[in-house]
Design a protein around this motif. Sequence first.
Motif, PDB file in Angstrom:
ATOM      1  N   GLN A 124       0.806  -1.214   0.000  1.00 54.17           N
ATOM      2  CA  GLN A 124       0.000   0.000   0.000  1.00 54.17           C
ATOM      3  C   GLN A 124       0.843   1.269   0.000  1.00 54.17           C
ATOM      4  OE1 GLN A 124      -3.000   0.118   3.031  1.00 54.17           O
ATOM      5  NE2 GLN A 124      -3.906  -1.841   2.460  1.00 54.17           N
ATOM      6  N   PHE A 125       2.066   1.217   0.501  1.00 51.48           N
ATOM      7  CA  PHE A 125       2.880   2.431   0.579  1.00 51.48           C
ATOM      8  C   PHE A 125       3.683   2.655  -0.695  1.00 51.48           C
ATOM      9  CE2 PHE A 125       6.715   4.824   1.827  1.00 51.48           C
ATOM     10  CZ  PHE A 125       6.120   5.946   2.356  1.00 51.48           C
ATOM     11  N   THR A 126       4.431   1.662  -1.146  1.00 50.48           N
ATOM     12  CA  THR A 126       5.272   1.836  -2.341  1.00 50.48           C
ATOM     13  C   THR A 126       4.533   1.540  -3.629  1.00 50.48           C
ATOM     14  OG1 THR A 126       6.075  -0.454  -2.280  1.00 50.48           O
ATOM     15  CG2 THR A 126       7.288   1.183  -0.981  1.00 50.48           C
ATOM     16  N   ARG A 127       3.330   0.928  -3.557  1.00 50.84           N
ATOM     17  CA  ARG A 127       2.518   0.537  -4.717  1.00 50.84           C
ATOM     18  C   ARG A 127       3.191  -0.581  -5.528  1.00 50.84           C
ATOM     19  NH1 ARG A 127       0.438   4.514  -2.183  1.00 50.84           N
ATOM     20  NH2 ARG A 127      -1.254   5.738  -3.101  1.00 50.84           N
ATOM     21  N   GLU A 128       4.184  -1.245  -4.968  1.00 47.62           N
ATOM     22  CA  GLU A 128       4.839  -2.344  -5.676  1.00 47.62           C
ATOM     23  C   GLU A 128       3.906  -3.546  -5.762  1.00 47.62           C
ATOM     24  OE1 GLU A 128       9.467  -2.543  -4.834  1.00 47.62           O
ATOM     25  OE2 GLU A 128       8.367  -2.148  -2.988  1.00 47.62           O
ATOM     26  N   CYS A 129       3.983  -4.264  -6.872  1.00 45.80           N
ATOM     27  CA  CYS A 129       3.277  -5.527  -7.002  1.00 45.80           C
ATOM     28  C   CYS A 129       4.112  -6.597  -6.306  1.00 45.80           C
ATOM     29  CB  CYS A 129       3.061  -5.872  -8.474  1.00 45.80           C
ATOM     30  SG  CYS A 129       2.257  -7.467  -8.727  1.00 45.80           S
ATOM     31  N   ASN A 234       6.661  -2.801 -11.875  1.00 42.71           N
ATOM     32  CA  ASN A 234       7.472  -2.346 -10.746  1.00 42.71           C
ATOM     33  C   ASN A 234       8.653  -1.479 -11.178  1.00 42.71           C
ATOM     34  OD1 ASN A 234       5.892  -3.601  -8.802  1.00 42.71           O
ATOM     35  ND2 ASN A 234       7.097  -5.481  -8.817  1.00 42.71           N
ATOM     36  N   ASP A 235       9.243  -1.779 -12.339  1.00 45.74           N
ATOM     37  CA  ASP A 235      10.508  -1.151 -12.704  1.00 45.74           C
ATOM     38  C   ASP A 235      10.414  -0.125 -13.825  1.00 45.74           C
ATOM     39  OD1 ASP A 235      11.593  -2.868 -10.839  1.00 45.74           O
ATOM     40  OD2 ASP A 235      12.245  -4.356 -12.317  1.00 45.74           O
ATOM     41  N   ALA A 236       9.313  -0.101 -14.570  1.00 49.68           N
ATOM     42  CA  ALA A 236       9.252   0.785 -15.732  1.00 49.68           C
ATOM     43  C   ALA A 236       8.008   1.669 -15.766  1.00 49.68           C
ATOM     44  CB  ALA A 236       9.331  -0.039 -17.026  1.00 49.68           C
ATOM     45  N   ARG A 237       6.889   1.187 -15.279  1.00 49.49           N
ATOM     46  CA  ARG A 237       5.638   1.941 -15.416  1.00 49.49           C
ATOM     47  C   ARG A 237       5.591   3.091 -14.423  1.00 49.49           C
ATOM     48  NH1 ARG A 237       0.589   2.436 -13.251  1.00 49.49           N
ATOM     49  NH2 ARG A 237      -1.192   2.478 -14.678  1.00 49.49           N
ATOM     50  N   PRO A 238       5.416   4.333 -14.891  1.00 51.05           N
ATOM     51  CA  PRO A 238       5.290   5.470 -13.952  1.00 51.05           C
ATOM     52  C   PRO A 238       3.957   5.424 -13.219  1.00 51.05           C
ATOM     53  CG  PRO A 238       4.944   6.197 -16.200  1.00 51.05           C
ATOM     54  CD  PRO A 238       5.365   4.765 -16.293  1.00 51.05           C
ATOM     55  N   HIS A 239       3.998   5.790 -11.958  1.00 47.83           N
ATOM     56  CA  HIS A 239       2.796   5.774 -11.118  1.00 47.83           C
ATOM     57  C   HIS A 239       2.463   7.198 -10.717  1.00 47.83           C
ATOM     58  CE1 HIS A 239      -0.178   4.516  -8.254  1.00 47.83           C
ATOM     59  NE2 HIS A 239       0.096   3.235  -8.443  1.00 47.83           N
ATOM     60  N   SER A 240       1.246   7.633 -11.016  1.00 44.85           N
ATOM     61  CA  SER A 240       0.868   9.029 -10.782  1.00 44.85           C
ATOM     62  C   SER A 240       0.882   9.387  -9.302  1.00 44.85           C
ATOM     63  CB  SER A 240      -0.516   9.296 -11.373  1.00 44.85           C
ATOM     64  OG  SER A 240      -1.489   8.450 -10.779  1.00 44.85           O
ATOM     65  N   ALA A 241       0.558   8.437  -8.419  1.00 44.20           N
ATOM     66  CA  ALA A 241       0.544   8.731  -6.988  1.00 44.20           C
ATOM     67  C   ALA A 241       1.952   8.829  -6.402  1.00 44.20           C
ATOM     68  CB  ALA A 241      -0.240   7.649  -6.232  1.00 44.20           C
ATOM     69  N   LEU A 242       2.967   8.439  -7.159  1.00 43.98           N
ATOM     70  CA  LEU A 242       4.353   8.499  -6.701  1.00 43.98           C
ATOM     71  C   LEU A 242       5.129   9.566  -7.458  1.00 43.98           C
ATOM     72  CD1 LEU A 242       5.101   4.640  -6.586  1.00 43.98           C
ATOM     73  CD2 LEU A 242       4.176   6.098  -4.777  1.00 43.98           C
ATOM     74  N   ALA A 243       4.462  10.627  -7.844  1.00 46.46           N
ATOM     75  CA  ALA A 243       5.085  11.703  -8.621  1.00 46.46           C
ATOM     76  C   ALA A 243       5.670  11.159  -9.921  1.00 46.46           C
ATOM     77  CB  ALA A 243       6.155  12.420  -7.803  1.00 46.46           C
ATOM     78  N   ARG A 245       7.017   8.427 -10.577  1.00 46.92           N
ATOM     79  CA  ARG A 245       8.130   7.497 -10.436  1.00 46.92           C
ATOM     80  C   ARG A 245       7.613   6.068 -10.528  1.00 46.92           C
ATOM     81  NH1 ARG A 245       9.336  11.501  -6.591  1.00 46.92           N
ATOM     82  NH2 ARG A 245      11.361  12.522  -6.912  1.00 46.92           N
ATOM     83  N   THR A 246       8.515   5.133 -10.755  1.00 53.06           N
ATOM     84  CA  THR A 246       8.133   3.727 -10.697  1.00 53.06           C
ATOM     85  C   THR A 246       8.090   3.284  -9.242  1.00 53.06           C
ATOM     86  OG1 THR A 246      10.409   2.906 -10.820  1.00 53.06           O
ATOM     87  CG2 THR A 246       9.286   3.371 -12.899  1.00 53.06           C
ATOM     88  N   PHE A 250      10.671   4.555  -6.279  1.00 51.15           N
ATOM     89  CA  PHE A 250      10.216   5.221  -5.067  1.00 51.15           C
ATOM     90  C   PHE A 250      10.676   4.475  -3.823  1.00 51.15           C
ATOM     91  CE2 PHE A 250       7.092   5.616  -1.647  1.00 51.15           C
ATOM     92  CZ  PHE A 250       7.114   6.983  -1.448  1.00 51.15           C
ATOM     93  N   ALA A 251      10.610   3.132  -3.848  1.00 51.40           N
ATOM     94  CA  ALA A 251      11.049   2.344  -2.693  1.00 51.40           C
ATOM     95  C   ALA A 251      12.534   2.545  -2.431  1.00 51.40           C
ATOM     96  CB  ALA A 251      10.740   0.865  -2.932  1.00 51.40           C
ATOM     97  N   ALA A 252      13.343   2.596  -3.504  1.00 52.01           N
ATOM     98  CA  ALA A 252      14.786   2.797  -3.329  1.00 52.01           C
ATOM     99  C   ALA A 252      15.082   4.186  -2.783  1.00 52.01           C
ATOM    100  CB  ALA A 252      15.496   2.579  -4.665  1.00 52.01           C
TER     101      ALA A 252
END
Length: 328
Positions: A124-129, A234-243, A245-246, A250-252
């Motif tokens: 829920q925090f990093t949005r990672e699958c 996880n590594d390429a798709r930009p996520h709008s809720a993470l500015a 970023r992938t 964001f997790a890194a």
Amino acid sequence: MSERRASGLLGMNRSSVRYRSHRDSQEALRRRLRELAGSRVRYGYRRLAVLLRREGWPVNAKRIYRLYCEEGLSVRSQPRKKLASRVRVTPPAASRPNERWSMDFISARLTNGRLFRVLTVVDQFTRECVALQADVSMNGKKVASALNQARRERRALPQSIAVDNGSEFSSKCLDTWAVENGVMLAFIRPGRPVENGFIESFNGRLRDEFLNMELLFSLPDAQNKLASWRKDFNDARPHSALADRTPSEFAALWKDKAISCSGERFTPNTLNATQEKPHQGFAAPAYAALDPTSPEQATQPIWGRSAKPNRPRNNSHSIESLSCSAGP
């Protein structure tokens, strides 16, 4: 119409129109009521009132009933089986990776028409699958096996996992796994998928960007293509809720920021100014506060996704908005 004229037409005193309640919000009592409801999940308001009076609170059943309803702690009159551990108090938003996951199933068909199901798990925090497991049939044992595989990959398990009331999640096998590993299964209310909005949003992206676009000839073919799509997500798709970023990026960045803040309390600061150019994509989570760049923007109504190009932007998942403050 002016206040004076409206008061005159209604025959009311203007002081009554301007009156604002000064009643105590009773936040301490509300907090204790939520704590008791969370630990005594099958207790109604009358039993909770008895427990509060035992602790010395000068309350009666009518006041507890009012607060009980306002806090949304109602108990089902006919409880469903295996749901006694369901949390009735809404948990706070996740504040770090691997704190809270969401889990659900999504169905699809192969080219020969055979139905299969996909277990989806997201952070829920990093949005990672976290996991994508496809199989013709899924049960509690297979779900536990997929979670064990996710633990080996991430070297951690969450404090809680938000799930619906499906038989796979309420099975004795998964319940035993959760108890043995110290993970709380947070069941949402029946018929309320919005309470698990993170996984519902992810399932929508999975169906729109993968299941509706790919031809899946067999179960092994579906598993291989799901693994490739998960890596791309996880590594390429930009996520709008993470500015934009992938999730992995964001997790890194969060990890680097947390290491640089070692010895201090690490908290997200949502008071920083937003970026000049808004990122494209779906709206950010509803629990995050909007951060307007100016008082003028703060007063402008937001009617839709693209109605105002310079609308206020949620910045709660922006690395630049994370700051360190001295801990106690």
